[in-house]
Design an enzyme around this catalytic site. Structure first.
Site, PDB file in Angstrom:
ATOM      1  N   ARG A  58       2.289 -15.882  -8.031  1.00 49.20           N
ATOM      2  CA  ARG A  58       1.886 -15.796  -6.646  1.00 49.20           C
ATOM      3  C   ARG A  58       3.068 -16.425  -5.369  1.00 49.20           C
ATOM      4  O   ARG A  58       2.225 -15.566  -4.379  1.00 49.20           O
ATOM      5  CB  ARG A  58       0.726 -16.791  -6.757  1.00 49.20           C
ATOM      6  CG  ARG A  58       1.259 -18.119  -6.333  1.00 49.20           C
ATOM      7  CD  ARG A  58       0.445 -18.975  -6.261  1.00 49.20           C
ATOM      8  NE  ARG A  58       1.101 -20.815  -6.308  1.00 49.20           N
ATOM      9  CZ  ARG A  58       1.249 -22.307  -6.394  1.00 49.20           C
ATOM     10  NH1 ARG A  58      -0.795 -22.161  -5.111  1.00 49.20           N
ATOM     11  NH2 ARG A  58       1.625 -22.719  -5.749  1.00 49.20           N
ATOM     12  N   ARG A  77      -2.940 -19.550   0.828  1.00 52.40           N
ATOM     13  CA  ARG A  77      -4.414 -20.417   1.123  1.00 52.40           C
ATOM     14  C   ARG A  77      -5.830 -20.506   0.787  1.00 52.40           C
ATOM     15  O   ARG A  77      -6.228 -20.045   2.307  1.00 52.40           O
ATOM     16  CB  ARG A  77      -3.576 -21.963   2.093  1.00 52.40           C
ATOM     17  CG  ARG A  77      -4.319 -22.961   1.739  1.00 52.40           C
ATOM     18  CD  ARG A  77      -4.222 -23.743   0.376  1.00 52.40           C
ATOM     19  NE  ARG A  77      -3.345 -24.851   0.171  1.00 52.40           N
ATOM     20  CZ  ARG A  77      -2.823 -25.567  -0.359  1.00 52.40           C
ATOM     21  NH1 ARG A  77      -3.799 -25.182  -1.659  1.00 52.40           N
ATOM     22  NH2 ARG A  77      -1.724 -25.667  -0.211  1.00 52.40           N
ATOM     23  N   HIS A 103      -7.261 -18.478  -9.343  1.00 50.83           N
ATOM     24  CA  HIS A 103      -6.912 -19.945  -8.414  1.00 50.83           C
ATOM     25  C   HIS A 103      -8.214 -19.701  -7.318  1.00 50.83           C
ATOM     26  O   HIS A 103      -7.797 -19.816  -6.222  1.00 50.83           O
ATOM     27  CB  HIS A 103      -5.924 -19.938  -8.215  1.00 50.83           C
ATOM     28  CG  HIS A 103      -6.512 -21.990  -7.223  1.00 50.83           C
ATOM     29  ND1 HIS A 103      -6.768 -22.238  -6.646  1.00 50.83           N
ATOM     30  CD2 HIS A 103      -5.892 -22.952  -7.553  1.00 50.83           C
ATOM     31  CE1 HIS A 103      -6.703 -24.058  -5.863  1.00 50.83           C
ATOM     32  NE2 HIS A 103      -5.602 -23.870  -7.607  1.00 50.83           N
ATOM     33  N   GLN A 109       5.421 -25.002  -9.361  1.00 51.93           N
ATOM     34  CA  GLN A 109       3.820 -25.515  -9.433  1.00 51.93           C
ATOM     35  C   GLN A 109       3.349 -24.084  -9.306  1.00 51.93           C
ATOM     36  O   GLN A 109       3.055 -23.215  -8.522  1.00 51.93           O
ATOM     37  CB  GLN A 109       3.142 -26.368  -8.191  1.00 51.93           C
ATOM     38  CG  GLN A 109       2.270 -26.636  -7.675  1.00 51.93           C
ATOM     39  CD  GLN A 109       1.087 -27.489  -8.439  1.00 51.93           C
ATOM     40  OE1 GLN A 109       1.574 -27.792  -9.044  1.00 51.93           O
ATOM     41  NE2 GLN A 109      -0.378 -27.500  -7.549  1.00 51.93           N
ATOM     42  N   GLU A 126     -11.807 -22.064 -10.652  1.00 49.87           N
ATOM     43  CA  GLU A 126     -10.643 -21.259 -11.768  1.00 49.87           C
ATOM     44  C   GLU A 126     -11.123 -21.375 -12.736  1.00 49.87           C
ATOM     45  O   GLU A 126     -10.476 -22.168 -13.952  1.00 49.87           O
ATOM     46  CB  GLU A 126      -8.802 -22.841 -11.431  1.00 49.87           C
ATOM     47  CG  GLU A 126      -9.505 -22.421  -9.540  1.00 49.87           C
ATOM     48  CD  GLU A 126      -8.389 -23.797  -9.645  1.00 49.87           C
ATOM     49  OE1 GLU A 126      -6.842 -23.617  -9.953  1.00 49.87           O
ATOM     50  OE2 GLU A 126      -8.708 -24.916  -9.189  1.00 49.87           O
ATOM     51  N   ASP A 167     -10.715 -32.845  -8.912  1.00 50.42           N
ATOM     52  CA  ASP A 167      -9.342 -32.549  -9.569  1.00 50.42           C
ATOM     53  C   ASP A 167     -10.285 -31.949 -11.449  1.00 50.42           C
ATOM     54  O   ASP A 167      -8.950 -33.398 -11.549  1.00 50.42           O
ATOM     55  CB  ASP A 167      -8.287 -32.146  -8.853  1.00 50.42           C
ATOM     56  CG  ASP A 167      -7.438 -31.601  -8.962  1.00 50.42           C
ATOM     57  OD1 ASP A 167      -7.608 -30.618 -10.449  1.00 50.42           O
ATOM     58  OD2 ASP A 167      -6.304 -32.193  -9.031  1.00 50.42           O
TER      59      ASP A 167
END
Ligand SMILES: O=P(O)(O)OC[C@H]1O[C@H](O)[C@H](O)[C@@H](O)[C@@H]1O
Length: 296
Positions: free
Chosen positions: A63, A40, A141, A58, A245, A186
């Site tokens: 990642r 995170r 991201h 997701q 991002e 978002d």
């Protein structure tokens, strides 16, 4: 001294420091640096899928995989003299091929320029032997570390259309002359310019994001309610981060066998006071040690 840190887990940049040793990327105090979830903070790589734009987990699986050091990368088109860099590579495992049946080679170079800019170059090649093309969506991201979310504005996305993730991805046009944050945000901005600025008034610092091959830009802050719902994120940490991002989402990238795509991200941190609070993107580019044509 400038520095960077990259985890093989996720091919994930977790630290980028300026010449004073100050951290420029946000990483949560609750971040977990091992599988199965992505770290995170820092710069997770979303590939081959951004968010839930497809049937994969997701943000795709890149990642959450262990990358390896690429000891013999093919030559890079961009000159790399005086940069400190590391080359990583990701190839699909048998298990990956079951959920996404495409052979690929993903080469990632993470470099630090003498001036302290952080540069990520992704080269993704279709190595399918069955003659099939594949398509993917993608994002770097990036979590930027900021003084306080209420002190920050994002410039470069004004007048653009965006898809609002908080309103079923309905399409709107940005009306403000900059993005400021007063609640959860978002959004996927479409057809964005190659330069975006994140201005932190309190820190008197501006992050300049330059990108190539990545037309879209996601801007995200979870705000208090979503922050509380994330187990690997502190309740108040939303105040000290913003994600901007560089992405390719609206139009997925399609590669035929043998074709390669390149996506570049270049991050600079410059003192805002130097520009009297007014960001002049042209001047930032001229002041950069990296020629503009190396990024787009
Ligand atoms: O929690 P994650 O899977 O890392 O996703 C974190 C965030 O990523 C992107 O910014 C998306 O636009 C958000 O909708 C999502 O909440």
């Amino acid at each position: 001294m400038n520095s960077k840190k990259v985890y093989l887990y996720g091919g994930h940049v977790t630290s980028w420091k300026d010449e004073h040793g100050d951290e420029l990327l946000f990483v949560s105090n609750k971040a977990i640096f091992k599988p199965p979830k992505a770290i995170r903070g820092g710069i997770p790589i979303c590939f081959p899928q951004f968010s839930n734009f497809g049937n994969l987990e997701q943000h795709g699986f890149a990642r959450n995989r262990i990358w390896t050091i690429d000891t013999d990368p093919p030559p890079f088109p961009v000159p790399t003299s005086n940069t400190a860099y590391v080359d990583l590579i990701l190839k699909p495992t048998e298990e990956d091929l079951k959920i996404w049946p495409h052979s690929f080679e993903y080469r990632l170079r993470v470099a630090l320029s003498p001036g302290g800019d952080l540069m990520l170059t992704s080269r993704i090649r279709n190595t399918n032997a069955d003659g099939k093309s594949f398509s993917f969506t993608f994002a770097y991201h990036t979590y930027f570390k900021i003084s306080d979310i209420s002190e920050v504005r994002v410039e470069g996305l004004e007048t653009l259309d965006y898809l609002d993730n908080l309103q079923d991805r309905s399409r709107f046009t940005e009306q403000g002359d900059a993005i400021v944050f007063e609640s959860e945000l978002d959004r996927i901005y479409l057809g964005t310019p190659s330069k975006i600025a994140i201005i932190d008034h309190e820190m008197k610092r501006t992050f300049v994001v330059r990108k190539g091959g990545l037309p879209d830009a996601v801007v995200w802050n979870p705000w208090d309610k979503k922050a509380k719902a994330m187990s690997d994120f502190g309740d108040d940490e939303y105040k000290r981060m913003v994600c901007v991002e560089a992405a390719a989402i609206e139009k997925p990238v399609t590669l035929k066998p043998g074709e390669e795509w390149t996506g570049k991200l270049e991050l600079s941190a410059v003192p805002s006071s130097y520009y009297s609070g007014q960001l002049d993107p042209d001047r930032v580019i001229q002041d950069s040690s990296v020629p503009e044509d190396s990024i787009s």
